[in-house]
Design a protein around this motif. Sequence first.
Motif: not given
Lengths: 266, 390
Positions: A138-139, A172, A223-225, A239-242, A244-245, A248
Amino acid sequence: MTTFDTLILNRNLKNVTETLAQTIRKLERADGVFVIDAGSRLDEVSSLTLVRDDTPEATSMGLRIARGFNLGIRSWMQLNREVDWLLLLPNDSELEHESLAELLDRLSNTPQIAAIVPTYPGDPYQRILEKQPISLGWHIPEGPILVSTRYIKERFLDGCDEIFDSSNFRGFLLYLELSLRLYSNDYGIVLTNMLRFRENQSYLLNEHQLIGTEPYSENQRLLLDEGRQWLIDKFGYGDRRALENLVRLTFEEFVRVHGKLYPEAS
Amino acid sequence: MTFSRRFAETFAKNRITMLGAGPMSIMVTEEIIRLANLFRKEIAMIPSRRQVDARELGGGYVNKWSTQTFTEFVRKRDKGGFVLLSRDHSGPWQLAHNRADGSVLSHSEAMDEVKSSLEVDIKCGFDLIHIDPSQGLKLGRSQSQVEDDALDLLEFCQNRATADTEFEIGADEQSSVPDLVHEAEENLSRMLMRIKKMGLALPMFYVLQTGTKVMETRNIGSFDARLSAIGMLPAAVQLPKIIAMCEKYGIFLKEHNADYLSDSSLLWHRRYGIHAANVAPEFGVVQTREFLKIAQEFKQDWFIDAFSKIVISGGKWRKWMLDPTQVTDVERVEIAGHYHFSDTEVIELLTKLERNVQEKGLHFEERVRSTVSRSIQRYLEYFGYGLGPR
């Protein structure tokens, strides 16, 4: 027999694009090879071009993969091609290894798989794929990808003519979001080392002026901004982790239901 | 109630990540004790053997403490009993690779040496001991021999320790990417099976690579990367599986090298459910930076020059350098200053600096202490100790 068409995204690298097209044409199961042109100068437009965006915006900034592939897919859909897969390639892709016919045959009985992501040299997933050459994932990193015609048609029938999010200009986490689109629609993605492309970064690093894009480091900063802003606008968090969560968890639900299809890449 | 039971109830159940903090200086040590008592939750104090070791082995570089004097210092101040004395990376060749003549210590010499260190740790009542013989891998020992060493040391300790002493196994090889789950599981299940067969108690923590890696003054691992880096498996893919795997085997995950992580990465420690995380050099660097900042603010250039000369020539910064590096001399001093806090010459320099700035109205110690404390507190707040943003 499972076959595939190819769309190559070109911007001011006609020779590189046509060399890649020749390589793809020689592959077993390859059918049509077409080019999407992202605002190239006239002398850099390939003769294989299916669709060209020559608006001032595209000429000055290019299309990048989301807008570029979407434009190509829309035009390609009008051709009513009878193939099973569509291979989407940035033109700086170089084929390293393929067992494509075998790969497509192995996937022919699993219509739930809507995308195939090849690996690249040094890809950390390769260590996992040594044991299980096709694994659910998935990632996934942005780059070459095969998307099933079945999935594309289903999206178009659903009134959606964008496989990727065009508002995500620089891409992104573009394929992470594609994972979300697929898994939440009960479709899966596999990673495989039966197909491997190398990204020739020398064009971006050394010939960015010729291509008509920013220097590599500036591109990474933008790309980040811009990516963070896209994330906030679309999902309400930066937050990219959110994201990702979320992906997942959606993926894990797919594995719970269809886990027997393929082992999971972990 | 044993610590492992208490940990399961207090930390794991509530998804609080326990901080393992390196005693990088007297002040850092005092602040760790104070904060553990303020938050009324355990912090593991994690001296490496170079920082603090048995008197018989020459002690360590932090305040020239031996294990015995360090234990006395901590226990005396830890009124609420919230500090866990936790030996970090105890194993052969962890203190020194070589004999005085420069030749490499033999395996039996290195094992004897670590056993004498462990014996003192146990006598001093250390609560948690990390058995890490992985240095042997660099000296030609196989993975299986290193596992044999771990079991030998675990048996040695358990024959001497009380039932309350807990153990940590596994090694972080300062890799920038998380361990592959299937490989980690193979290693863990094999070790646990062998431990059970020997009739030993199971370890409480397992150290696995989560994608944290400290170089210079940055965390360059995949955990904190803003973009998925080419060649690095995203931490988000591996971590939830690593944690699930640890839970399946009834062991807690201990992350090493959590220094310099962003606030957002720290917050995700709780969300992922990382059970414990170690931070060490950052606290020493923070203290050094504050010394230099004060010296600069009060135009005490003599201090900066003299201190820098000692630290640069000491060479302790070398192991933290990236290759190639763009680090300046000032940054080298920041990275390695704390290794010299107990040098007689540096103590004199600091005493003079303190006197000079106090004359100009600055309460030197208070200012440095408050900065050091804030840096430790950042971890406690994000890890869920109670008074922070979550």
